[in-house]
Enzyme design. Structure first.
Site, PDB file in Angstrom:
ATOM      1  N   CYS A   2       0.929  -9.639  -9.406  1.00 35.36           N
ATOM      2  CA  CYS A   2       2.200  -9.285 -10.039  1.00 35.36           C
ATOM      3  C   CYS A   2       1.957  -8.150 -11.018  1.00 35.36           C
ATOM      4  CB  CYS A   2       2.860 -10.428 -10.792  1.00 35.36           C
ATOM      5  SG  CYS A   2       3.221 -11.861  -9.798  1.00 35.36           S
ATOM      6  N   ARG A  27      -0.024  -4.484  -6.905  1.00 38.15           N
ATOM      7  CA  ARG A  27      -0.340  -5.814  -7.419  1.00 38.15           C
ATOM      8  C   ARG A  27       0.522  -6.907  -6.785  1.00 38.15           C
ATOM      9  NH1 ARG A  27      -3.278  -5.615 -12.073  1.00 38.15           N
ATOM     10  NH2 ARG A  27      -2.616  -7.714 -12.550  1.00 38.15           N
ATOM     11  N   TRP A  73       4.098 -11.079  -6.617  1.00 37.83           N
ATOM     12  CA  TRP A  73       3.307 -11.626  -5.516  1.00 37.83           C
ATOM     13  C   TRP A  73       3.469 -13.137  -5.638  1.00 37.83           C
ATOM     14  CZ3 TRP A  73      -0.737 -14.979  -4.641  1.00 37.83           C
ATOM     15  CH2 TRP A  73      -1.372 -14.865  -3.395  1.00 37.83           C
ATOM     16  N   ASN A  99       2.957 -13.018 -15.211  1.00 37.76           N
ATOM     17  CA  ASN A  99       1.901 -12.775 -14.222  1.00 37.76           C
ATOM     18  C   ASN A  99       0.873 -13.866 -14.415  1.00 37.76           C
ATOM     19  OD1 ASN A  99      -0.202 -11.771 -12.671  1.00 37.76           O
ATOM     20  ND2 ASN A  99      -0.782 -10.216 -14.143  1.00 37.76           N
ATOM     21  N   GLY A 100       0.662 -14.711 -13.398  1.00 37.54           N
ATOM     22  CA  GLY A 100      -0.302 -15.808 -13.537  1.00 37.54           C
ATOM     23  C   GLY A 100       0.269 -17.094 -12.983  1.00 37.54           C
ATOM     24  N   GLU A 484     -17.309  -6.084   6.809  1.00 40.80           N
ATOM     25  CA  GLU A 484     -16.333  -5.267   6.078  1.00 40.80           C
ATOM     26  C   GLU A 484     -15.392  -4.548   7.063  1.00 40.80           C
ATOM     27  OE1 GLU A 484     -15.193  -5.087   3.266  1.00 40.80           O
ATOM     28  OE2 GLU A 484     -14.306  -3.108   3.031  1.00 40.80           O
ATOM     29  N   LYS A 488     -11.355  -4.996   7.096  1.00 38.51           N
ATOM     30  CA  LYS A 488     -10.409  -3.870   6.995  1.00 38.51           C
ATOM     31  C   LYS A 488      -9.378  -3.959   8.110  1.00 38.51           C
ATOM     32  CE  LYS A 488     -10.770  -2.762   3.791  1.00 38.51           C
ATOM     33  NZ  LYS A 488     -11.688  -3.137   2.771  1.00 38.51           N
ATOM     34  N   GLU A 491      -6.875  -6.803   7.482  1.00 41.37           N
ATOM     35  CA  GLU A 491      -5.978  -6.530   6.357  1.00 41.37           C
ATOM     36  C   GLU A 491      -4.882  -5.537   6.727  1.00 41.37           C
ATOM     37  OE1 GLU A 491      -8.340  -6.505   2.191  1.00 41.37           O
ATOM     38  OE2 GLU A 491      -9.123  -5.081   3.639  1.00 41.37           O
ATOM     39  N   HIS A 507     -24.474 -17.303  19.832  1.00 43.26           N
ATOM     40  CA  HIS A 507     -24.247 -18.708  19.485  1.00 43.26           C
ATOM     41  C   HIS A 507     -22.766 -19.020  19.351  1.00 43.26           C
ATOM     42  CE1 HIS A 507     -28.537 -19.203  18.958  1.00 43.26           C
ATOM     43  NE2 HIS A 507     -28.531 -18.048  18.312  1.00 43.26           N
ATOM     44  N   LYS A 606      -3.702  -6.260  -4.549  1.00 38.92           N
ATOM     45  CA  LYS A 606      -4.936  -5.572  -4.896  1.00 38.92           C
ATOM     46  C   LYS A 606      -5.776  -6.389  -5.869  1.00 38.92           C
ATOM     47  CE  LYS A 606      -7.329  -1.680  -5.156  1.00 38.92           C
ATOM     48  NZ  LYS A 606      -8.120  -1.829  -3.942  1.00 38.92           N
TER      49      LYS A 606
HETATM   50  C1  G6P Z   1      -8.329  -8.482  -3.195  1.00 37.90           C
HETATM   51  C2  G6P Z   1      -8.262  -7.042  -2.731  1.00 37.90           C
HETATM   52  C3  G6P Z   1      -9.593  -6.646  -2.097  1.00 37.90           C
HETATM   53  C4  G6P Z   1     -10.731  -6.890  -3.061  1.00 37.90           C
HETATM   54  C5  G6P Z   1     -10.742  -8.326  -3.591  1.00 37.90           C
HETATM   55  C6  G6P Z   1     -11.719  -8.487  -4.742  1.00 37.90           C
HETATM   56  O1  G6P Z   1      -8.415  -9.323  -2.103  1.00 37.90           O
HETATM   57  O2  G6P Z   1      -7.198  -6.879  -1.811  1.00 37.90           O
HETATM   58  O3  G6P Z   1      -9.547  -5.291  -1.733  1.00 37.90           O
HETATM   59  O4  G6P Z   1     -11.944  -6.639  -2.428  1.00 37.90           O
HETATM   60  O5  G6P Z   1      -9.444  -8.676  -4.083  1.00 37.90           O
HETATM   61  O6  G6P Z   1     -11.235  -7.742  -5.831  1.00 37.90           O
HETATM   62  P1  G6P Z   1     -12.126  -7.094  -6.960  1.00 37.90           P
HETATM   63  O7  G6P Z   1     -11.151  -6.319  -7.791  1.00 37.90           O
HETATM   64  O8  G6P Z   1     -12.738  -8.232  -7.726  1.00 37.90           O
HETATM   65  O9  G6P Z   1     -13.147  -6.245  -6.320  1.00 37.90           O
END
Ligand code: G6P
Length: 611
Positions: A2, A27, A73, A99-100, A484, A488, A491, A507, A606
């Site tokens: 948020c 956010r 969010w 926010n929280g 990774e 990606k 996401e 396996h 994010k």
């Molecule tokens: C969220 C973001 C990711 C990020 C993760 C950890 O899931 O969408 O892109 O890798 O949080 O966030 P941080 O800010 O701790 O790297």
């Protein structure tokens, strides 16, 4: 998660808040709203993105000199107009954004319902707001006192910001566990989840700490603790340029941030790596070298993409420093009573520095005597302040929700730290040390050489955009890169993707292989190269479609693959900093080809400030 913005002062509040919400949309973006004070309280809310709110308000009289805004969010209650913030108290006089998460909201709600309160939304926020209103009523006290009393009963994390119809020249805010920055202007104050909505107007900022309450008037800022004692606000200069948070001609922030990587990697090395003198300058490492080089064990703690950086760092640190490394999801680590000894070093890796699980994990480890080292991107963020020492990644603001440039910067910083410790420990011989310094020095140029592959990768994205599933395989240093790459794709394109250690594929995942399954191999030249060639043959024998990321000059893998992406050859230790870039582009282009909003993928945010 948020985003929150507030303004009080002589300017029109609405345009400032709206622009701020757009900057903070990374956010959360399932609904948004504003509350404005102008002869009474006016609250407007809308499900959807901030642009939907903006459109719904065209033609309305939005004149006000004080206001609050929120982009959500969802945690408690589905995304909808009525669950959007700001919420209004039962008597209609107070508006609040949050926010929280208020963990004991059910109990508070129950108490309030017994007193006759009726709730218009499903949120924990409305419960806290009415709890505050109720305290005000019963104690005949002002809003500030009521907030203080309420917060003593609240369990959870919050930033709350309140407007009071009866006190139109005051905004009250409080923080525990979620970020809050105050911008200090001339006769005006700004408030936001991060500095991006503020820097256009002022470079003076106060980062509010946990358990602090801020009372903002146009020409007054009062900071107090929950015990009602006044604190002296510590005003810092914001080191952030507006250009860094704008798209600058790119279609999406994600693409801009992928393309920025040659520069961000360079920035990350600048002033630290001196190849001529074969030195690495990192004050955070140097000043704490005894802790670091004598560590019994290093535990990398992180979430998401940052956790993948931790996995690669495990390989790097174990190889170079000969210190045992564990890599932990912060969310698991914090709840499983881990064994921690005094000589343990925790490296907390985080782009935002605000991820709730990572924060609590390091707080717990710190209590048990571990030394905490932060690898963080956002300067002044919570993790950077909790850590005993650290090194910033200097990647600049990352706005695309899927992390790209922060990841490569994390890898660079972690490699520098490992090299410096290894050198201090005499765990690395001079030739290898100098070779790796040179390899790191060359990464920005090599990253630049990958970017012209963009058009080719775009074509591959067209070819594979209809896939239902995808498998990403790699070995050694490239195994976490496969994880990774798969993350990606998930996401950004909503294609189900799994990353696997290439040999482990036999396996289980090999059962999924058929002519419809794209299998992405991260197969740059390294000590496992011959092994991965065999793995590719195993997939081809089962008619899987192979897309291989290979080193320039590889004349074996291209012959057996359906498609290839070439990257410059590099030592296996730095190869992930390069091999991940085409995977970022591949996910990006598939997302765009499918018409998806790659900067704001559904359900994601994010900065995950709730556990
Ligand atoms: C969220 C973001 C990711 C990020 C993760 C950890 O899931 O969408 O892109 O890798 O949080 O966030 P941080 O800010 O701790 O790297």
């Amino acid at each position: 998660m948020c985003g929150i913005v507030a303004y009080i002062g002589p300017r029109e509040a609405y345009p400032i808040i709206l622009k701020g919400l757009k900057r903070l949309e990374y956010r959360g973006y399932d609904s948004s709203g504003v509350a404005l004070l102008n002869h009474g309280l006016h609250v407007y809310k809308k499900k959807g993105k901030v642009a939907d709110l903006e459109e719904s308000l065209v033609g309305k009289n939005l004149h006000a000199h004080a206001g609050i805004g929120h982009t959500r969010w969802a945690t408690h209650g589905e995304p909808s107009d009525r669950n959007a913030h700001p919420h209004q108290s039962a008597n209609g006089k107070l508006a609040m954004i949050h926010n929280g998460i208020i963990e004991n909201y059910a109990q508070l709600k129950n108490e309030l319902q017994k007193k006759g309160y009726v709730f218009k939304s499903d949120t924990d926020t409305e419960v806290l707001l009415n709890f505050i209103e109720d305290i005000q009523k019963n104690n005949y006290c002002g809003l500030e006192e009521a907030v203080r009393i309420a917060l003593r009963r609240v369990v959870g994390a919050y930033v709350i910001v309140l407007l009071d119809q009866d006190n139109p020249d005051t905004i009250i805010a409080a923080r525990k566990g979620s970020p809050l920055v105050i911008g200090v202007g001339k006769g005006e104050h700004f408030l936001a989840s991060d500095a991006s909505p503020i820097i256009e107007y002022t470079k003076e900022a106060v980062y509010v700490n946990d358990y602090e309450l801020a009372i903002l008037r146009p020409d007054e800022l009062i900071l107090k603790n929950l015990g009602n004692e006044k604190l002296t606000p510590f005003i810092q200069k914001l080191d952030l340029e507006l250009a860094a948070i704008e798209k600058e001609g790119y279609d999406h922030f994600m693409l801009k941030e992928i393309f920025e990587q040659p520069d961000t990697i360079f920035d990350c090395l600048r002033g630290r790596l001196d190849v001529g003198n074969a030195t690495i300058t990192m004050a955070g490492v140097q000043n704490n070298i005894e802790h670091l080089k004598n560590a019994n064990r290093i535990i990398m703690v992180a979430c998401g993409t940052s956790w993948h950086a931790g996995l690669i760092a495990e390989y790097i640190f174990e190889e170079l420093c000969r210190i045992p490394v564990e890599v932990e999801y912060a969310s698991e680590f914090r709840y499983r009573n881990p064994v921690i000894h005094k000589g343990d070093v925790i490296i907390a890796i985080s782009q935002s520095g605000e991820t709730a699980d990572t924060i609590v994990a390091i707080e717990k480890a710190k209590e048990q005597g571990a030394f905490i080292f932060g690898v963080v991107n956002v300067v002044g963020s919570s993790i950077s302040r909790i850590a005993d020492a650290g090194a910033y990644t200097h990647a600049g603001p990352e706005i695309g929700v899927a992390s790209t440039k922060a990841f490569t910067a994390q890898l660079v910083v972690l490699a520098l730290i490992a090299l410096k410790i290894a050198k201090e420990k005499n765990a690395i011989n001079d030739d290898r040390y100098v070779h790796l310094l040179n390899e790191l020095h060359n990464v920005p140029e090599k990253a630049k050489a990958i970017l012209p592959m963009n058009e080719h990768i775009k074509k591959l994205a067209e070819k594979y955009k209809h896939a239902k599933d995808a498998l990403y395989l790699g070995r050694g240093y490239n195994f976490p890169v496969a994880l990774e790459g798969a993350l990606k794709l998930k996401e950004i394109s909503y294609i189900h993707a799994e990353g696997y250690a290439a040999a482990e594929m036999k396996h289980g995942p090999i059962a999924l292989v058929d002519e419809a399954l794209p299998v992405v191999f991260v197969a740059t030249k390294d000590s496992c190269h011959e092994k991965i060639v065999s793995n590719i043959q195993e997939i081809k024998a089962r008619k899987g479609k192979v897309i291989a990321v290979v080193s320039e000059g590889d004349d074996v893998i291209p012959k057996m693959s359906d498609d290839i992406i070439t990257v410059p050859e590099a030592d296996e230790l730095v190869a992930p900093m390069l091999s991940v870039i085409p995977l970022q582009l591949f996910a990006y282009h598939i997302g765009v080809a499918k018409g998806l909003d790659v900067d704001k993928p559904r359900n994601l945010a994010k900065s995950v400030t709730v556990e």
